[in-house]
Design an enzyme around this catalytic site. Structure first.
Site, PDB file in Angstrom:
ATOM      1  N   HIS A  16     -38.190  10.017 -19.051  1.00 40.92           N
ATOM      2  CA  HIS A  16     -39.399  11.417 -18.657  1.00 40.92           C
ATOM      3  C   HIS A  16     -39.889  11.504 -20.043  1.00 40.92           C
ATOM      4  CE1 HIS A  16     -38.404  15.973 -18.023  1.00 40.92           C
ATOM      5  NE2 HIS A  16     -37.600  16.141 -18.804  1.00 40.92           N
ATOM      6  N   HIS A  55     -42.726  10.290  -8.755  1.00 41.55           N
ATOM      7  CA  HIS A  55     -42.130  10.767  -9.661  1.00 41.55           C
ATOM      8  C   HIS A  55     -40.897  11.385  -8.614  1.00 41.55           C
ATOM      9  CE1 HIS A  55     -41.543  15.256 -10.652  1.00 41.55           C
ATOM     10  NE2 HIS A  55     -42.093  15.009 -12.249  1.00 41.55           N
ATOM     11  N   ASP A 114     -48.228  12.544 -16.990  1.00 40.94           N
ATOM     12  CA  ASP A 114     -48.820  11.317 -18.364  1.00 40.94           C
ATOM     13  C   ASP A 114     -48.937  10.239 -18.080  1.00 40.94           C
ATOM     14  OD1 ASP A 114     -45.924  12.588 -19.607  1.00 40.94           O
ATOM     15  OD2 ASP A 114     -44.317  12.056 -18.429  1.00 40.94           O
TER      16      ASP A 114
HETATM   17  N1  ACO Z   1     -43.728   1.232 -10.764  1.00 42.18           N
HETATM   18  C1  ACO Z   1     -42.887   1.182  -9.585  1.00 42.18           C
HETATM   19  N2  ACO Z   1     -42.026   0.838  -8.680  1.00 42.18           N
HETATM   20  C2  ACO Z   1     -41.782   2.376  -8.936  1.00 42.18           C
HETATM   21  C3  ACO Z   1     -41.913   3.287  -9.860  1.00 42.18           C
HETATM   22  C4  ACO Z   1     -42.946   2.965 -10.647  1.00 42.18           C
HETATM   23  N3  ACO Z   1     -43.495   3.285 -11.759  1.00 42.18           N
HETATM   24  N4  ACO Z   1     -41.359   4.686  -9.739  1.00 42.18           N
HETATM   25  C5  ACO Z   1     -40.760   4.065  -8.587  1.00 42.18           C
HETATM   26  N5  ACO Z   1     -40.935   3.041  -7.821  1.00 42.18           N
HETATM   27  C6  ACO Z   1     -40.181   2.258  -6.522  1.00 42.18           C
HETATM   28  C7  ACO Z   1     -38.384   1.897  -6.773  1.00 42.18           C
HETATM   29  O1  ACO Z   1     -38.543   0.621  -7.559  1.00 42.18           O
HETATM   30  C8  ACO Z   1     -38.399   2.395  -5.691  1.00 42.18           C
HETATM   31  O2  ACO Z   1     -38.602   1.491  -4.526  1.00 42.18           O
HETATM   32  P1  ACO Z   1     -37.503   0.573  -3.951  1.00 42.18           P
HETATM   33  O3  ACO Z   1     -37.123   1.768  -2.426  1.00 42.18           O
HETATM   34  O4  ACO Z   1     -38.255  -0.813  -3.302  1.00 42.18           O
HETATM   35  O5  ACO Z   1     -35.972   0.218  -4.837  1.00 42.18           O
HETATM   36  C9  ACO Z   1     -38.835   3.555  -5.166  1.00 42.18           C
HETATM   37  O6  ACO Z   1     -40.065   3.143  -5.666  1.00 42.18           O
HETATM   38  C10 ACO Z   1     -38.132   5.330  -5.463  1.00 42.18           C
HETATM   39  O7  ACO Z   1     -38.220   5.468  -6.606  1.00 42.18           O
HETATM   40  P2  ACO Z   1     -36.755   5.748  -7.212  1.00 42.18           P
HETATM   41  O8  ACO Z   1     -36.623   4.588  -9.359  1.00 42.18           O
HETATM   42  O9  ACO Z   1     -35.614   5.648  -6.862  1.00 42.18           O
HETATM   43  O10 ACO Z   1     -37.489   7.116  -7.553  1.00 42.18           O
HETATM   44  P3  ACO Z   1     -36.802   7.888  -8.518  1.00 42.18           P
HETATM   45  O11 ACO Z   1     -37.361   9.526  -7.224  1.00 42.18           O
HETATM   46  O12 ACO Z   1     -35.438   8.090  -8.810  1.00 42.18           O
HETATM   47  O13 ACO Z   1     -37.305   8.450  -9.635  1.00 42.18           O
HETATM   48  C11 ACO Z   1     -38.918   8.138 -11.679  1.00 42.18           C
HETATM   49  C12 ACO Z   1     -38.480   9.041 -10.117  1.00 42.18           C
HETATM   50  C13 ACO Z   1     -37.896   8.080 -13.040  1.00 42.18           C
HETATM   51  C14 ACO Z   1     -39.899   9.733 -12.459  1.00 42.18           C
HETATM   52  C15 ACO Z   1     -39.715   7.152 -11.649  1.00 42.18           C
HETATM   53  O14 ACO Z   1     -40.528   7.197 -10.110  1.00 42.18           O
HETATM   54  C16 ACO Z   1     -40.329   6.250 -12.756  1.00 42.18           C
HETATM   55  O15 ACO Z   1     -39.389   5.349 -13.555  1.00 42.18           O
HETATM   56  N6  ACO Z   1     -41.078   5.934 -12.927  1.00 42.18           N
HETATM   57  C17 ACO Z   1     -42.051   5.844 -14.197  1.00 42.18           C
HETATM   58  C18 ACO Z   1     -41.761   6.339 -15.392  1.00 42.18           C
HETATM   59  C19 ACO Z   1     -42.536   8.341 -15.271  1.00 42.18           C
HETATM   60  O16 ACO Z   1     -43.575   8.180 -14.970  1.00 42.18           O
HETATM   61  N7  ACO Z   1     -41.376   9.125 -15.669  1.00 42.18           N
HETATM   62  C20 ACO Z   1     -42.441  10.171 -15.708  1.00 42.18           C
HETATM   63  C21 ACO Z   1     -42.539  11.394 -14.677  1.00 42.18           C
HETATM   64  S1  ACO Z   1     -42.561  12.868 -15.256  1.00 42.18           S
HETATM   65  C22 ACO Z   1     -41.964  13.601 -16.469  1.00 42.18           C
HETATM   66  O17 ACO Z   1     -40.727  13.305 -16.249  1.00 42.18           O
HETATM   67  C23 ACO Z   1     -42.625  14.398 -16.511  1.00 42.18           C
END
Ligand code: ACO
Length: 440
Positions: free
Chosen positions: A268, A307, A363
């Protein structure tokens, strides 16, 4: 003729149920009438991580993740970032309308005149270890404020609620700056009421021996824009925490401490800190393809990408990219921007990211600007918590005044043991030695 209802057939019993649809949603509670036997609990919906569950009705922030739209109280984020300032936006988020000139003067006066903190809070911050994370200090210090303002417990008194809102928005920058100054072993700088909200924050962070600190206008404005972009984001993890904690009717300082703790996590508000660590690890543009391969292999995540709601370019990331160039004109270019741009370029062309609709989020670039402005990496989540406080408070107040809300208390699907009898230590030891013998 079409009807705003959903007809459900329970194939276990052959019974049909007609459930109203309102605002494109059904009430999960309406599922409870669906039972096999009269004494059944009734059907529940199972939604880990709230992937498809609305927990409230809200009028604060609108997001269309597929189209990359973000609006506060109906106003597009792009217009607010360009034409407004953080305190005006905070007023808008909390009151629902833009202020008149007199309302804005009054609001700004009140926020400005609540920036000081009790001297004992200074001693409290002094107690932290020299290398304590400033976000840990902020979470604790804002929670501690509840012990100074006992009137904050009276949450249904509108006037007192207003007072806590002034105090919280005003004191968060002071707590944040004091936490920072403690971590670098420098004396605390008191607030300067002649400066703007962000100008004063920069003053408390950076003032040395000068009689009056004069913030650089470009940096002051850049910070203000970043604060506007971070002010609210509907039901994100920390806002959900704020509403959930607030639903127990605790005072807002305790609820903000909980929300800030949720923001601290690397998935987050801790993400921009993680982005900078990632960029440092990558080290140079040439190493980007190898890093992308590690991401695709599932070894690491590309921080600042993806996201829960945006399946398009985060509109805030677009604005931040512009701000970055303005800041670099004053501070000089942050060299990691080249690595970030290369990561973005490759990722936006790569099927792994395209097929999963992974785009840069807010971010991805914010940390690069903060670093160029001289903020240390561990201050990044703190810089997020300061402006998000107005969003948390608006959502908290909306929750308190919503007659449909009650204490937040989800259900669970219990998959553990059925009832079983307690075994004494002798019985357990006996069982253990029998199993050991059997495996000899
Ligand atoms: N890098 C690589 N792969 C990713 C990423 C990433 N940053 N984000 C999602 N994926 C992939 C997952 O592995 C998944 O792949 P799969 O379908 O093969 O298993 C798919 O994309 C969907 O991802 P989820 O984790 O199910 O998506 P979710 O909605 O739960 O997560 C989140 C969202 C937590 C923001 C995620 O994208 C992430 O961890 N991003 C990196 C951390 C980040 O930048 N957070 C800031 C968010 S903005 C904020 O809070 C202000």
């Amino acid at each position: 003729m079409s009807k705003d209802t959903l007809t459900i057939t329970d194939n276990r019993t052959g019974k049909q149920y007609e459930i109203p649809i309102e605002n494109e949603a059904i009430m999960a509670k309406d599922l409870r009438q669906i039972k096999v036997a009269e004494d059944d609990f009734g059907l529940m919906s199972y939604d880990p991580a709230f992937m498809n569950t609305a927990s409230c009705k809200s009028r604060v922030t609108f997001i269309d993740g597929d189209r990359g739209i973000l609006r506060y109280r109906g106003y597009p984020i792009e217009q607010l970032a360009e034409q407004s300032n953080y305190l005006e936006v905070a007023y808008l988020i909390l009151h629902g309308e833009l202020p008149t000139a007199a309302e804005l003067r009054d609001w700004t006066w009140h926020i400005t005149h609540h920036t000081f903190i009790h001297e004992n809070i200074k001693k409290f911050i002094d107690g932290f270890h020299y290398d304590a994370h400033p976000m840990g200090m902020l979470v604790s210090a804002v929670g501690a404020l509840s012990t100074f303002y006992t009137d904050a417990k009276d949450i249904f008194n509108a006037e007192l609620r207003r007072k806590q809102i002034f105090r919280l928005i005003a004191k968060m920058p002071t707590l944040a700056a004091f936490a920072y100054r403690h971590s670098i072993g420098m004396p605390y700088n008191y607030p300067d009421n002649d400066l703007s909200y962000t100008g004063n924050f920069l003053n408390m962070m950076s003032k040395m021996t000068e009689v009056q600190y004069k913030p650089n206008h470009t940096l002051e404005r850049a910070l203000d824009v970043l604060f506007i972009l971070h002010a609210d984001h509907e039901q994100n993890c920390s806002t959900n925490a704020m509403r959930s904690i607030g639903s127990s009717h605790v005072d807002p300082y305790s609820a903000v401490a909980g929300a800030a703790a949720a923001l601290y996590g690397p998935l987050h508000g801790g993400a921009n800190e993680a982005v900078l660590r990632m960029l440092a690890e990558i080290g140079s543009k040439d190493h980007v393809p190898a890093y992308i391969n590690r991401v695709k292999g599932g070894e690491v995540r590309l921080m600042g990408f993806g996201h829960r709601v945006y399946k398009n370019y985060d509109p805030r990331a677009k604005i931040i990219k512009q701000v970055a160039h303005e800041v670099f004109e004053v501070t000089g270019k942050n060299p990691v921007i080249d690595i970030a741009l290369e990561l973005e370029r490759i990722a936006l062309e790569d099927d792994y990211f395209v097929s999963r609709k992974l785009y840069p989020n807010v971010d991805f670039y914010s940390g690069i600007i903060y670093q160029a402005m001289g903020f240390p990496v561990d201050m990044f989540p703190v810089l997020f918590a300061i402006p998000r406080t107005s969003g948390w408070l608006a959502q908290w107040e909306e929750m308190l005044l919503d007659s449909e809300q009650k204490i937040a208390r989800p259900r669970q699907i219990y998959l553990g043991y059925d009832e079983r009898d307690y075994e004494s230590m002798e019985q357990r030891q006996d069982k253990e030695s029998k199993t050991a013998k059997a495996s000899d």
